[in-house]
Design a protein around this motif. Sequence first.
Motif, mmCIF file in Angstrom:
data_model
loop_
_atom_site.group_PDB
_atom_site.id
_atom_site.type_symbol
_atom_site.label_atom_id
_atom_site.label_comp_id
_atom_site.label_asym_id
_atom_site.label_seq_id
_atom_site.Cartn_x
_atom_site.Cartn_y
_atom_site.Cartn_z
ATOM 1 N N ASP A 45 37.795 31.133 33.600
ATOM 2 C CA ASP A 45 39.178 30.883 33.250
ATOM 3 C C ASP A 45 39.321 30.800 31.732
ATOM 4 N N ALA A 46 40.496 30.369 31.271
ATOM 5 C CA ALA A 46 40.747 30.309 29.830
ATOM 6 C C ALA A 46 39.852 29.293 29.131
ATOM 7 N N GLN A 47 39.448 28.219 29.827
ATOM 8 C CA GLN A 47 38.583 27.197 29.248
ATOM 9 C C GLN A 47 37.094 27.533 29.379
ATOM 10 N N GLY A 48 36.764 28.682 29.950
ATOM 11 C CA GLY A 48 35.378 29.069 30.102
ATOM 12 C C GLY A 48 34.704 28.496 31.333
ATOM 13 N N ARG A 49 35.452 27.924 32.268
ATOM 14 C CA ARG A 49 34.883 27.371 33.494
ATOM 15 C C ARG A 49 34.765 28.450 34.567
ATOM 16 N N GLU A 50 33.719 28.371 35.362
ATOM 17 C CA GLU A 50 33.494 29.347 36.413
ATOM 18 C C GLU A 50 34.451 29.102 37.582
ATOM 19 N N ILE A 51 35.041 30.160 38.079
ATOM 20 C CA ILE A 51 35.962 30.086 39.223
ATOM 21 C C ILE A 51 35.394 30.956 40.332
ATOM 22 N N THR A 52 35.183 30.351 41.493
ATOM 23 C CA THR A 52 34.663 31.070 42.653
ATOM 24 C C THR A 52 35.813 31.463 43.574
ATOM 25 N N GLU A 53 35.781 32.687 44.065
ATOM 26 C CA GLU A 53 36.825 33.191 44.953
ATOM 27 C C GLU A 53 36.232 33.444 46.332
ATOM 28 N N LYS A 54 36.996 33.058 47.357
ATOM 29 C CA LYS A 54 36.569 33.284 48.739
ATOM 30 C C LYS A 54 37.736 33.864 49.532
ATOM 31 N N ILE A 55 37.431 34.867 50.350
ATOM 32 C CA ILE A 55 38.450 35.492 51.193
ATOM 33 C C ILE A 55 38.510 34.728 52.513
ATOM 34 N N VAL A 56 39.630 34.117 52.800
ATOM 35 C CA VAL A 56 39.792 33.322 54.013
ATOM 36 C C VAL A 56 40.133 34.214 55.200
ATOM 37 N N HIS A 57 41.070 35.135 54.999
ATOM 38 C CA HIS A 57 41.519 35.964 56.139
ATOM 39 C C HIS A 57 42.169 37.234 55.605
#
Length: 228
Positions: A45-57
């Motif tokens: 993200d903008a602050q450099g934090r890791e963002i994990t994405e998961k597909i629910v459906h």
Amino acid sequence: MAENNNNQNQGPNQGQGQGQNQGQGGRRGQGGRERGPRPAPVTLDAQGREITEKIVHINRSSKVVKGGRRFSFSALVVAGDKNGRVGLGLGKASEVADCIRKGSEDAKRQMVDISLSGSTIPHEIVCVYDGARVIMRPASPGTGIIAGKTVRAVVESAGVRDLLTKSLGSKNAANVAKATLKGLMGLRLREQVYKTRGIELKKADAAPAEAAPEADTASAEAADAATE
């Protein structure tokens, strides 16, 4: 002699055919090994934090037109940094890849802060969204997440590692995910509740201790009066 000539002519052809088939099979085998389960995509993200994405459906819908059927897809995606921030997004497009991309972008835009108590939630909560009803209870460290795949995807993205849950009512993935997110947004820590009520945490903790000496004094006076 004629039979020998025929056998000699067939031999090379058969050998070439078998070699080609084996080579094609080997290529298919290599391709099959490459199509293993892909890890969850990780972005910053903008602050450099890791963002994990998961597909629910992923849902497919069709529309009947004059020339036949037109298919469209919708993807429900959850995104979180596993440190108290999570979001839920829905993307729609005529291709699966496009709807997943739109859903992930929508989830990142709608990320909200969640109140956590260590590796679990601060208190029990019951959340309802349309026909879905989800119960979440705190759990001791090491318990893990006892939940279905939809609830698990949301709470794991928020950073919860120990939780007891029960899903009641509708099994619709979108409603269950939204009910879970609604419940996480309704969590409150003790400090937040005291601040909302205008009470300082130290005074609230000291109040029961101050009330105890007054009760002892009253009981002592009552005992003296009974003796007299």
